[in-house]
Write a protein that holds these residues in place. Structure first.
Motif, PDB file in Angstrom:
ATOM      1  N   HIS A 160     -19.176  24.771   0.383  1.00  0.00           N
ATOM      2  CA  HIS A 160     -18.560  24.014  -0.707  1.00  0.00           C
ATOM      3  C   HIS A 160     -19.620  23.135  -1.371  1.00  0.00           C
ATOM      4  O   HIS A 160     -20.276  22.351  -0.692  1.00  0.00           O
ATOM      5  CB  HIS A 160     -17.417  23.155  -0.182  1.00  0.00           C
ATOM      6  N   PRO A 161     -19.758  23.240  -2.714  1.00  0.00           N
ATOM      7  CA  PRO A 161     -20.849  22.546  -3.425  1.00  0.00           C
ATOM      8  C   PRO A 161     -20.872  21.036  -3.208  1.00  0.00           C
ATOM      9  O   PRO A 161     -21.929  20.425  -3.195  1.00  0.00           O
ATOM     10  CB  PRO A 161     -20.598  22.895  -4.897  1.00  0.00           C
ATOM     11  N   VAL A 162     -19.699  20.452  -3.023  1.00  0.00           N
ATOM     12  CA  VAL A 162     -19.655  18.996  -2.862  1.00  0.00           C
ATOM     13  C   VAL A 162     -19.701  18.602  -1.390  1.00  0.00           C
ATOM     14  O   VAL A 162     -20.508  17.785  -0.966  1.00  0.00           O
ATOM     15  CB  VAL A 162     -18.366  18.435  -3.505  1.00  0.00           C
ATOM     16  N   LEU A 163     -18.841  19.235  -0.598  1.00  0.00           N
ATOM     17  CA  LEU A 163     -18.689  18.830   0.799  1.00  0.00           C
ATOM     18  C   LEU A 163     -19.957  19.034   1.609  1.00  0.00           C
ATOM     19  O   LEU A 163     -20.249  18.270   2.538  1.00  0.00           O
ATOM     20  CB  LEU A 163     -17.531  19.599   1.449  1.00  0.00           C
ATOM     21  N   CYS A 164     -20.707  20.071   1.270  1.00  0.00           N
ATOM     22  CA  CYS A 164     -21.843  20.417   2.127  1.00  0.00           C
ATOM     23  C   CYS A 164     -22.922  19.352   2.092  1.00  0.00           C
ATOM     24  O   CYS A 164     -23.783  19.315   2.967  1.00  0.00           O
ATOM     25  CB  CYS A 164     -22.414  21.781   1.748  1.00  0.00           C
ATOM     26  N   GLN A 165     -22.870  18.498   1.064  1.00  0.00           N
ATOM     27  CA  GLN A 165     -23.927  17.499   0.942  1.00  0.00           C
ATOM     28  C   GLN A 165     -23.634  16.241   1.734  1.00  0.00           C
ATOM     29  O   GLN A 165     -24.479  15.339   1.800  1.00  0.00           O
ATOM     30  CB  GLN A 165     -24.122  17.137  -0.532  1.00  0.00           C
ATOM     31  N   ASP A 166     -22.476  16.179   2.332  1.00  0.00           N
ATOM     32  CA  ASP A 166     -22.108  14.959   3.032  1.00  0.00           C
ATOM     33  C   ASP A 166     -22.909  14.786   4.328  1.00  0.00           C
ATOM     34  O   ASP A 166     -23.094  15.724   5.103  1.00  0.00           O
ATOM     35  CB  ASP A 166     -20.608  14.995   3.342  1.00  0.00           C
ATOM     36  N   ASN A 167     -23.346  13.550   4.554  1.00  0.00           N
ATOM     37  CA  ASN A 167     -24.163  13.248   5.724  1.00  0.00           C
ATOM     38  C   ASN A 167     -23.433  13.398   7.030  1.00  0.00           C
ATOM     39  O   ASN A 167     -23.972  13.893   8.013  1.00  0.00           O
ATOM     40  CB  ASN A 167     -24.689  11.813   5.633  1.00  0.00           C
ATOM     41  N   ILE A 168     -22.226  12.889   7.022  1.00  0.00           N
ATOM     42  CA  ILE A 168     -21.435  12.954   8.249  1.00  0.00           C
ATOM     43  C   ILE A 168     -21.255  14.405   8.691  1.00  0.00           C
ATOM     44  O   ILE A 168     -21.340  14.726   9.881  1.00  0.00           O
ATOM     45  CB  ILE A 168     -20.056  12.294   8.051  1.00  0.00           C
ATOM     46  N   PHE A 169     -21.032  15.266   7.706  1.00  0.00           N
ATOM     47  CA  PHE A 169     -20.892  16.685   8.034  1.00  0.00           C
ATOM     48  C   PHE A 169     -22.189  17.217   8.630  1.00  0.00           C
ATOM     49  O   PHE A 169     -22.192  17.926   9.633  1.00  0.00           O
ATOM     50  CB  PHE A 169     -20.513  17.476   6.779  1.00  0.00           C
ATOM     51  N   TYR A 170     -23.281  16.855   8.004  1.00  0.00           N
ATOM     52  CA  TYR A 170     -24.586  17.321   8.499  1.00  0.00           C
ATOM     53  C   TYR A 170     -24.826  16.842   9.924  1.00  0.00           C
ATOM     54  O   TYR A 170     -25.280  17.587  10.784  1.00  0.00           O
ATOM     55  CB  TYR A 170     -25.702  16.840   7.569  1.00  0.00           C
ATOM     56  N   SER A 171     -24.498  15.564  10.173  1.00  0.00           N
ATOM     57  CA  SER A 171     -24.672  15.021  11.520  1.00  0.00           C
ATOM     58  C   SER A 171     -23.755  15.707  12.521  1.00  0.00           C
ATOM     59  O   SER A 171     -24.118  15.894  13.678  1.00  0.00           O
ATOM     60  CB  SER A 171     -24.382  13.527  11.551  1.00  0.00           C
ATOM     61  N   PHE A 172     -22.568  16.069  12.064  1.00  0.00           N
ATOM     62  CA  PHE A 172     -21.640  16.782  12.938  1.00  0.00           C
ATOM     63  C   PHE A 172     -22.299  18.028  13.499  1.00  0.00           C
ATOM     64  O   PHE A 172     -22.110  18.388  14.659  1.00  0.00           O
ATOM     65  CB  PHE A 172     -20.378  17.144  12.153  1.00  0.00           C
ATOM     66  N   GLU A 212     -11.146  17.662  14.163  1.00  0.00           N
ATOM     67  CA  GLU A 212     -10.050  16.979  13.464  1.00  0.00           C
ATOM     68  C   GLU A 212     -10.541  15.702  12.827  1.00  0.00           C
ATOM     69  O   GLU A 212     -10.191  15.368  11.686  1.00  0.00           O
ATOM     70  CB  GLU A 212      -8.921  16.656  14.451  1.00  0.00           C
ATOM     71  N   LEU A 213     -11.349  14.949  13.591  1.00  0.00           N
ATOM     72  CA  LEU A 213     -11.894  13.697  13.073  1.00  0.00           C
ATOM     73  C   LEU A 213     -12.733  13.951  11.822  1.00  0.00           C
ATOM     74  O   LEU A 213     -12.604  13.260  10.808  1.00  0.00           O
ATOM     75  CB  LEU A 213     -12.750  13.035  14.163  1.00  0.00           C
ATOM     76  N   LEU A 214     -13.590  14.961  11.899  1.00  0.00           N
ATOM     77  CA  LEU A 214     -14.418  15.325  10.742  1.00  0.00           C
ATOM     78  C   LEU A 214     -13.549  15.625   9.525  1.00  0.00           C
ATOM     79  O   LEU A 214     -13.794  15.130   8.414  1.00  0.00           O
ATOM     80  CB  LEU A 214     -15.291  16.542  11.078  1.00  0.00           C
ATOM     81  N   ARG A 215     -12.492  16.426   9.768  1.00  0.00           N
ATOM     82  CA  ARG A 215     -11.667  16.814   8.621  1.00  0.00           C
ATOM     83  C   ARG A 215     -10.946  15.610   8.021  1.00  0.00           C
ATOM     84  O   ARG A 215     -10.870  15.470   6.803  1.00  0.00           O
ATOM     85  CB  ARG A 215     -10.667  17.893   9.024  1.00  0.00           C
ATOM     86  N   ASN A 216     -10.427  14.745   8.888  1.00  0.00           N
ATOM     87  CA  ASN A 216      -9.750  13.560   8.362  1.00  0.00           C
ATOM     88  C   ASN A 216     -10.695  12.711   7.523  1.00  0.00           C
ATOM     89  O   ASN A 216     -10.320  12.175   6.478  1.00  0.00           O
ATOM     90  CB  ASN A 216      -9.156  12.728   9.513  1.00  0.00           C
ATOM     91  N   TYR A 217     -11.933  12.605   8.002  1.00  0.00           N
ATOM     92  CA  TYR A 217     -12.949  11.864   7.246  1.00  0.00           C
ATOM     93  C   TYR A 217     -13.139  12.487   5.858  1.00  0.00           C
ATOM     94  O   TYR A 217     -13.173  11.792   4.839  1.00  0.00           O
ATOM     95  CB  TYR A 217     -14.260  11.855   8.027  1.00  0.00           C
ATOM     96  N   LEU A 218     -13.267  13.811   5.832  1.00  0.00           N
ATOM     97  CA  LEU A 218     -13.481  14.501   4.552  1.00  0.00           C
ATOM     98  C   LEU A 218     -12.297  14.313   3.619  1.00  0.00           C
ATOM     99  O   LEU A 218     -12.454  14.129   2.401  1.00  0.00           O
ATOM    100  CB  LEU A 218     -13.737  15.993   4.792  1.00  0.00           C
ATOM    101  N   LEU A 219     -11.085  14.364   4.201  1.00  0.00           N
ATOM    102  CA  LEU A 219      -9.880  14.210   3.380  1.00  0.00           C
ATOM    103  C   LEU A 219      -9.875  12.871   2.657  1.00  0.00           C
ATOM    104  O   LEU A 219      -9.512  12.775   1.487  1.00  0.00           O
ATOM    105  CB  LEU A 219      -8.626  14.316   4.263  1.00  0.00           C
ATOM    106  N   ASP A 246     -27.134  25.163  -4.186  1.00  0.00           N
ATOM    107  CA  ASP A 246     -27.821  24.420  -3.140  1.00  0.00           C
ATOM    108  C   ASP A 246     -26.976  24.242  -1.901  1.00  0.00           C
ATOM    109  O   ASP A 246     -27.189  23.322  -1.138  1.00  0.00           O
ATOM    110  CB  ASP A 246     -28.218  23.044  -3.673  1.00  0.00           C
ATOM    111  N   CYS A 247     -26.007  25.114  -1.721  1.00  0.00           N
ATOM    112  CA  CYS A 247     -25.123  24.951  -0.582  1.00  0.00           C
ATOM    113  C   CYS A 247     -25.852  25.028   0.738  1.00  0.00           C
ATOM    114  O   CYS A 247     -26.781  25.801   0.916  1.00  0.00           O
ATOM    115  CB  CYS A 247     -24.044  26.027  -0.588  1.00  0.00           C
ATOM    116  N   LEU A 248     -25.371  24.242   1.669  1.00  0.00           N
ATOM    117  CA  LEU A 248     -25.936  24.229   3.003  1.00  0.00           C
ATOM    118  C   LEU A 248     -25.913  25.617   3.615  1.00  0.00           C
ATOM    119  O   LEU A 248     -26.819  26.011   4.326  1.00  0.00           O
ATOM    120  CB  LEU A 248     -25.129  23.255   3.863  1.00  0.00           C
ATOM    121  N   SER A 249     -24.861  26.347   3.283  1.00  0.00           N
ATOM    122  CA  SER A 249     -24.712  27.647   3.924  1.00  0.00           C
ATOM    123  C   SER A 249     -25.846  28.593   3.546  1.00  0.00           C
ATOM    124  O   SER A 249     -26.151  29.509   4.279  1.00  0.00           O
ATOM    125  CB  SER A 249     -23.374  28.271   3.543  1.00  0.00           C
TER     126      SER A 249
END
Lengths: 402, 368
Positions: A120-132, A63-70, A3-6
């Protein structure tokens, strides 16, 4: 993976643009903005052209996005961003962030980053990423509202844990060594590759001088003139060919660089484990000492030295009521502590399990990508040699006609 | 004077001097079966005496010529002896193109006068020098050349002491400098002015080529040095990997093979192109000297002609002298003209061979 976003959305970083604006201190600054385009895949399959959504982002937002994910996914090996500043440069390459070649390579790197996260199966589901990807305005505020910065572990804490942890999972210790070795060997490789590229550039370019001299010399020769002149032309072709060759090699270098930075991401996961493990050990230690204290108070024996024990010896024993109160408090704390320890243990085990799953996924990805990179490097070298053979065959023919 | 008349006969202007016939004549000289003089220079040996240290080289000659008493000779010669021979040849044939000798010293980066590389380069150049003389249609029959190849050390020393001494040769040099200071010769035939112009440009270009070729060699060597470090890194990496270890080791071994190929290419340059270009750098200096000497001979004639115009009294004597000088000038001119054609053919051949060799080496390099 299924179900990856990609799989659902096509993501590209298609353009880069120089912008000027005012920064936080109201000073004028120049920066580059990148255009992110997204398009739904499904409607393409139906043969319709789907609309493209697009917005502009700059590097600092990535960078902000990545720090959030980390911080939000500490058990995941988070894909790295392309380098902030040009490193491992060789002679001709510019170290300037505004240089068009650097910007172009960064654009590709940013697109790669987004694709990695999206698949990424987990990361792609994150809302913040989607909004980015989809929400231009107000995204920064949204990220900051999650309060992720507060959740971040302090560097000092992490360092402390690394030194003091007693029983980390052996696999993580090995992984940490591996990531150290990987980082050191790739950075060494990139350094030497840059030097090799520099030298190769020199060899090719000096041959260009032949072109001019041959041409001037051919002017005074009758029989040799034609051969010299045309040979000179081939020397010019040879000298010019190195530019494209080395540009292609830069892409190979970028592929290696990605894994150089991935090593840091691996280490981040190991550090998180050490931190959690250390926390666990401290909590267990704390519980044990409280239990001991309780026992001592109850039985009146002092088995271990304690300041309280000393003071009570010096200044007189407490009365029975005081002692009872203390014991009660301690028993409550012990109960809390045991519950905490249980949950921490669970947390730790869950972390290890999910982290290790992602690490296995990462290992496979790494092996696949690096093998392909090495193959493409070999193909590049073969192509360079084929070009060389062609030029020198032509040159040889010209020389033999001299 | 008689010797130079003999020269003129072997190269009279009536012989066809078209390029194709010259090529044929050159090829004729190069045919190994038709060569009757084979010379090698090898085995450098160091000699230490109380006064000096010097190197001698073994010169081996094999010949079927009847002028030679034996068919094989082995002598030892030092650099000084080669210098002497060159001087004698220049004296006997002022307008022939005597091949260059390797330099006495090399200024750049010389740490020790007798390091192995220097000696080997010199040995090869000396070998070339003697063979070029052997291949030259006139010089090969020179008496001093024969003595050089055959005489024992003491014989050569005593022979050297005969003949015009150092002072007379210095006198010639002074006169040559003086005449060149006076400026260009007024009656110089167009052909020789063309030669002069050609040599000026050629000299310029060949010097630039020399620099370029050396620079390429240097860049290739630096590339080689970096590549030497590049391969082993991949091997080191393979030690931390499992899945991709074999691929990494494969890349490492390929890089090492490329290193070896680079070494071969460098050797090709240093063994073929660099010495050839260097020889022609020296040749360009020699040719300028030859042209000056021709001018000098012509200058002698011109000044006598001028003298004739002013001194009516000794008309007969001067006229006779002028007659002789005119012959001398004609011989000198013809000798130079023929030798020039020959030199150009050789140069073309050498350059073609050298650069074709470079191209082939590069082909092999890329194929490997």
């Amino acid at each position: 993976m299924e179900d990856c976003l990609s799989k659902k959305v096509e993501i590209t970083v298609s353009e880069a643009e120089k912008r000027t604006g005012r920064n936080a201190m109201n000073m004028q600054e120049t920066y580059t903005a990148y255009l992110i385009e997204t398009r739904a895949v499904e409607s393409q399959n139906e043969g319709q052209c789907s609309p493209v959504d697009s917005l502009w982002r700059r590097y600092s937002e990535f960078e902000l996005l990545r720090n959030y994910l980390l911080v939000t996914f500490p058990h995941i090996v988070v894909p790295p961003l392309p380098e902030k500043r040009a490193d491992f440069v060789w002679h001709k390459l510019s170290a300037d962030n505004m240089d068009p070649d650097f910007v172009e390579r960064r654009r590709i790197g940013l697109e790669n980053f987004l694709l990695r996260v999206a698949s990424h199966p987990v990361l792609c589901q994150d809302n913040i990423f989607y909004s980015f990807l989809t929400q231009e305005g107000g995204w920064k505020e949204m990220v900051n509202e999650t309060g992720f910065q507060l959740k971040a572990d302090s560097r000092l804490k992490a360092l402390n844990a690394t030194f003091r942890v007693k029983n980390p999972d052996k696999r993580f210790t090995e992984l940490k060594h591996y990531s150290d070795e990987l980082q050191s060997v790739i950075s060494h490789l990139l350094r030497v590759r840059a030097r090799v590229a520099d030298r190769l550039y020199g060899v090719y370019k000096v041959h260009g001088n032949y072109g001019r001299v041959f041409s001037e010399w051919s002017a005074i020769e009758k029989e040799m003139g034609d051969g010299l002149q045309s040979a000179g032309h081939h020397m010019d072709v040879y000298a010019a060919s190195i530019d494209d060759i080395l540009e292609e090699e830069e892409h190979y270098a970028d592929q290696l660089k990605e894994y150089l930075f991935y090593a840091e991401a691996l280490r981040a996961v190991c550090r998180k484990h050490e931190l959690m493990q250390y926390d666990l050990e401290m909590a267990a230690q704390d519980l044990t000492s409280k239990k001991q204290q309780c026992e001592e108070l109850a039985t009146g024996t002092v088995r271990t030295f304690s300041l309280k024990g000393m003071t009570s010896k010096l200044f007189g024993q407490e009365n029975p009521e005081q002692r009872e109160a203390k014991i009660k408090v301690l028993e409550e704390q012990i109960q809390e502590g045991e519950e905490q320890l249980k949950s921490k243990n669970l947390e730790g085990r869950d972390f290890v399990k999910s982290a290790w799953a992602d690490i296995e996924r990462f290992k496979e990805q790494k092996n696949h990508d690096l093998k392909e990179a090495l193959i493409s490097y070999a193909v590049m070298q073969i192509s360079m040699c084929k070009k060389g053979i062609q030029v020198w065959t032509n040159a040889k023919e010209c020389f033999s006609k001299m | 004077q008689d010797a130079s008349l003999v020269e003129a006969n072997s190269f009279s202007p009536s012989l066809p001097t078209s390029p194709s016939s010259m090529i044929n004549q050159y090829k004729f000289e190069e045919e190994p079966e038709l060569r009757d003089l084979f010379i090698t220079v090898d085995d450098p040996e160091s000699h230490i005496t109380a006064i000096e240290t010097f190197i001698t080289y073994r010169v081996v000659t094999k010949t079927s010529r009847s002028e030679f008493d034996s068919s094989e000779y082995e002598v030892r010669r030092r650099y000084q002896d080669f210098l002497w021979l060159k001087g004698k040849l220049e004296e006997a044939h002022p307008t022939l193109i005597i091949p260059p000798l390797p330099e006495k010293f090399i200024m750049k980066g010389m740490v020790e006068r007798f390091n192995d590389e220097f000696i080997e380069t010199r040995r090869k150049a000396l070998h070339k020098f003697l063979n070029r003389i052997a291949d030259h249609p006139t010089l090969t029959f020179n008496e001093d050349f024969k003595i050089f190849l055959t005489a024992q050390a003491w014989e050569l020393s005593s022979h050297k002491k005969q003949g015009p001494g150092l002072l007379s040769r210095m006198g010639q040099t002074v006169r040559a400098v003086a005449s060149s200071v006076r400026g260009g010769v007024k009656n110089r035939p167009e052909m020789f002015t063309e030669m002069n112009d050609y040599m000026e440009t050629f000299s310029q270009k060949i010097n630039v080529l020399d620099k370029i070729a050396h620079r390429i060699y240097k860049e290739e060597r630096e590339y080689f040095n970096e590549m030497k470090e590049y391969g082993p890194i991949h091997t080191l990496w393979s030690a931390s990997e499992e899945d991709i270890a074999d691929s990494l080791k494969g890349v490492a071994s390929c890089i090492d093979k490329c290193c070896k190929a680079t070494e071969k290419r460098m050797a090709g340059l240093s063994e073929n192109l660099l010495p050839v270009i260097h020889e022609y750098v020296l040749y360009s200096e020699i040719l300028m000297g030859v042209l000056k000497r021709r001018d000098l001979i012509q200058g002698e004639l011109d000044s006598k002609v001028d003298a004739l115009a002013s001194k009516r009294a000794e008309k007969d004597v001067i006229t006779e002298e002028i007659g002789k000088l005119e012959d001398k000038v004609e011989c000198a001119n013809n000798a130079l003209k023929a030798d020039w054609e020959r030199w150009k053919q050789n140069m073309q051949y050498d350059m073609r061979a050298a650069f074709t060799n470079v191209a082939e080496n590069n082909l092999h390099y890329y194929e490997e």
